[in-house]
Design an enzyme around this catalytic site. Structure first.
Site, short mmCIF file in Angstrom:
data_model
loop_
_atom_site.label_atom_id
_atom_site.label_comp_id
_atom_site.label_asym_id
_atom_site.label_seq_id
_atom_site.Cartn_x
_atom_site.Cartn_y
_atom_site.Cartn_z
N ASP A 176 -6.96 4.51 -4.84
CA ASP A 176 -7.58 4.40 -3.51
C ASP A 176 -8.20 5.78 -3.26
O ASP A 176 -8.38 6.56 -4.22
CB ASP A 176 -6.56 4.02 -2.43
CG ASP A 176 -7.22 3.67 -1.09
OD1 ASP A 176 -7.91 2.64 -1.04
OD2 ASP A 176 -7.11 4.44 -0.12
N LYS A 215 0.86 -1.19 0.00
CA LYS A 215 0.00 0.00 0.00
C LYS A 215 0.89 1.23 0.00
O LYS A 215 2.04 1.16 0.45
CB LYS A 215 -0.88 0.02 1.26
CG LYS A 215 -2.08 0.95 1.17
CD LYS A 215 -3.25 0.33 0.43
CE LYS A 215 -4.34 1.33 0.18
NZ LYS A 215 -5.53 0.72 -0.42
P1 NDP Z 1 -12.83 8.01 -3.11
O1 NDP Z 1 -11.76 9.00 -2.83
O2 NDP Z 1 -13.30 7.83 -4.50
O3 NDP Z 1 -14.10 8.31 -2.19
C1 NDP Z 1 -14.00 8.36 -0.81
C2 NDP Z 1 -15.34 8.81 -0.24
O4 NDP Z 1 -15.28 8.74 1.17
C3 NDP Z 1 -15.67 10.24 -0.58
O5 NDP Z 1 -17.07 10.38 -0.63
C4 NDP Z 1 -15.08 11.01 0.59
O6 NDP Z 1 -15.67 12.28 0.82
C5 NDP Z 1 -15.39 10.06 1.73
N1 NDP Z 1 -14.39 10.21 2.79
C6 NDP Z 1 -13.05 10.05 2.67
N2 NDP Z 1 -12.45 10.30 3.83
C7 NDP Z 1 -13.43 10.61 4.70
C8 NDP Z 1 -13.46 10.96 6.07
N3 NDP Z 1 -12.34 11.03 6.78
N4 NDP Z 1 -14.68 11.21 6.63
C9 NDP Z 1 -15.82 11.12 5.91
N5 NDP Z 1 -15.85 10.81 4.61
C10 NDP Z 1 -14.68 10.55 4.02
O7 NDP Z 1 -12.28 6.61 -2.51
P2 NDP Z 1 -12.78 5.15 -2.84
O8 NDP Z 1 -14.24 5.13 -3.09
O9 NDP Z 1 -11.86 4.57 -3.83
O10 NDP Z 1 -12.44 4.41 -1.45
C11 NDP Z 1 -13.38 4.35 -0.37
C12 NDP Z 1 -12.95 3.25 0.60
O11 NDP Z 1 -12.91 2.00 -0.10
C13 NDP Z 1 -11.56 3.41 1.22
O12 NDP Z 1 -11.58 2.85 2.51
C14 NDP Z 1 -10.68 2.57 0.30
O13 NDP Z 1 -9.49 2.15 0.94
C15 NDP Z 1 -11.63 1.40 0.05
N6 NDP Z 1 -11.34 0.60 -1.14
C16 NDP Z 1 -11.30 1.17 -2.38
C17 NDP Z 1 -11.07 0.38 -3.48
C18 NDP Z 1 -11.13 0.92 -4.87
O14 NDP Z 1 -11.08 0.12 -5.82
N7 NDP Z 1 -11.29 2.23 -5.08
C19 NDP Z 1 -10.78 -1.07 -3.34
C20 NDP Z 1 -10.94 -1.57 -2.00
C21 NDP Z 1 -11.17 -0.75 -0.94
P3 NDP Z 1 -14.90 13.61 0.31
O15 NDP Z 1 -15.08 13.62 -1.16
O16 NDP Z 1 -15.58 14.71 1.03
O17 NDP Z 1 -13.47 13.43 0.76
#
Ligand code: NDP
Length: 444
Positions: free
Chosen positions: A166, A126
């Site tokens: 991510d 990671k």
């Molecule tokens: P994105 O950056 O596309 O989206 C993240 C979302 O979560 C946004 O809506 C963001 O809001 C919100 N968010 C992030 N940090 C916080 C916080 N501290 N408090 C509240 N809301 C928050 O990321 P992904 O969708 O790719 O990833 C989401 C999760 O899934 C993570 O845990 C990631 O590790 C996991 N994941 C992702 C994969 C992938 O293929 N993308 C694969 C496996 C796991 P805002 O826009 O306001 O920041």
């Protein structure tokens, strides 16, 4: 003190101020203790657990970049190459101000078991940086990504370590990172996944984590004689995972009532309008508070609150530790039947135990969101063979992988007398393969 407790204590002592890493190690070692007890003499002699919790390599580097006004900024970049027992390191790059070495280590540790569960030959890693792409211009994001890759490219390649997206790292960032790698190393190879379709990306990778989450949830419900069709769903987040989880949930006949970002959340009683949400998040890169201007019946609330909405199924898809014990009590009183983690470790340990004790089916992220990395591995296969598969072929493979993954988790839980406990099942099924490969490869 038993062996797993000794190793947990050692991790806390040697990695102070890294609570998320302690939490991830505790959860895994606690749930594999039956396997460890059965093999304790061998594992102790080989220091298997000590090696498992120690990254093979950690890289930390300076990332200087220049903003649109000529000001120089300095961020810290990370790559943790945690475990290569079953394949090249594989895991995303997170760009978020909260990134530090403990967060990257927790994510890298989780990734080892998740990757093992996919049944594909990928090790765990990671990386990321404490850079916030939010509010930056495209040019600033490009300059940051180029600076980041100028250092990272010394440590990665298609056969050693293959990063992906991510939080904060989407198609735009992957494009800039890939371009800089190619420019410096002079090779066009599958060193990153999540690439655009015109330069080696796989159809279906964008959708894979969200779609995979729904495929495995449907499989779990099917084994209980239930289905998603006609169910209500609460989703947190509005990023890559959340958007495609909402899309697939709707395609499978469920109704998603909520979405959130780090400022607030929306409740749409008629079901989230995905076209509106994609326009806000993917096109305008704007905030969720704009959603009611697309849907007059929807409510927007500042702060946290999605878990207060009554629904059958809960899919946390934003970030770590976003669902705590108070939230879990609310979900149980709302008679939720299943929680499946789209994000990595979004549920605290206390909340997980509470949900399990109250009969809620709980699928941990390392199983439920493994569709993303599984499809990344399919992208690697296509790149190695210089091939491009159709969306339908990739999606069909993803469905098969998620179904097999569920059954391997389910059967591991049953074998060790914990039927229905998918946390224990996922950790044991992931660990058994890694342990076998580590022992076979000697003391390295
Ligand atoms: P994105 O950056 O596309 O989206 C993240 C979302 O979560 C946004 O809506 C963001 O809001 C919100 N968010 C992030 N940090 C916080 C916080 N501290 N408090 C509240 N809301 C928050 O990321 P992904 O969708 O790719 O990833 C989401 C999760 O899934 C993570 O845990 C990631 O590790 C996991 N994941 C992702 C994969 C992938 O293929 N993308 C694969 C496996 C796991 P805002 O826009 O306001 O920041």
């Amino acid at each position: 003190m038993n062996y797993t407790d000794e190793v947990i204590a050692r991790v806390k002592r040697e990695n102070p101020d890294e609570p998320e890493f302690h939490q991830a190690v505790h959860e895994v070692l606690d749930s594999i203790c039956a396997v460890v007890e059965a093999n304790e003499k061998l594992y102790r002699r080989e220091a298997l657990l000590e090696r498992l919790v120690t990254p093979e390599r950690q890289i930390r580097f300076r990332v200087p970049w220049i903003d649109d006004h000529g000001q120089v900024h300095v961020n810290t970049g990370y790559r943790v190459q945690f475990n290569s027992a079953i394949g090249p390191y594989k895991g995303g790059l997170r760009l978020h101000p909260s990134v530090n070495s403990g967060i990257i280590k927790f994510l890298g540790f989780e990734q080892i078991f998740k990757n093992s569960l996919t049944g594909l030959p990928i090790g765990g890693g990671k990386g990321g940086a404490d850079f916030d792409p939010k509010g930056k211009s495209d040019r600033e994001v490009m300059l940051f990504c180029q600076s980041f890759m100028t250092e990272l490219c010394k440590y990665i390649s298609a056969d050693t370590d293959v990063p992906a997206g991510d939080i904060g790292t989407g198609a735009r960032e992957i494009g800039y990172l890939f371009g800089q790698y190619k420019r410096i190393r002079g090779v066009f190879e599958g060193v990153l996944t999540g690439k655009g379709l015109s330069y080696g990306g796989s159809p279906g990778r964008t959708e894979a984590t969200g779609y995979g989450l729904l495929y495995i949830t449907e499989e779990m419900l099917r084994c209980r004689g239930e289905h998603l069709e006609g169910r209500t769903v609460v989703v947190s987040g509005s990023g890559n995972v959340a958007l495609y989880a909402i899309e697939k949930a709707h395609q499978l006949g469920a109704k998603v009532l909520t979405a959130s970002d780090s400022d607030g959340w929306v409740y749409d009683p008629a079901g989230i309008d995905l076209t509106a949400l994609k326009d806000i998040k993917e096109v305008k890169r704007a905030r969720l508070r704009e959603y009611p201007s697309y849907r007059s019946d929807a409510e927007y609330h500042e702060g946290r609150g999605v878990w207060s909405v009554k629904a059958d199924i809960v899919l946390p898809c934003a970030t770590q530790n976003e669902l705590n014990l108070v939230d879990a009590k609310q979900l149980v009183s709302n008679r939720v039947i299943a929680v499946a983690e789209g994000a990595n470790m979004p549920t605290t340990e206390e909340a997980t135990h509470y949900l399990q004790q109250h009969g809620v089916s709980f699928l941990p992220g390392k199983a439920a969101n493994a569709g993303g990395v599984a499809t990344s591995a399919l992208e690697m296969s296509q790149n190695s063979g210089r091939l491009s598969w159709s969306f339908e072929r990739v999606d069909e493979k993803l469905k098969g992988i998620m179904s097999e993954l569920f059954h391997s988790v389910d059967s591991a839980a049953q074998r060790y007398g914990h039927a229905g406990n998918y946390v224990i099942g996922a950790n044991i099924a992931g660990f058994e393969k890694i342990a076998g490969a580590m022992l076979a490869q000697g003391i390295i």
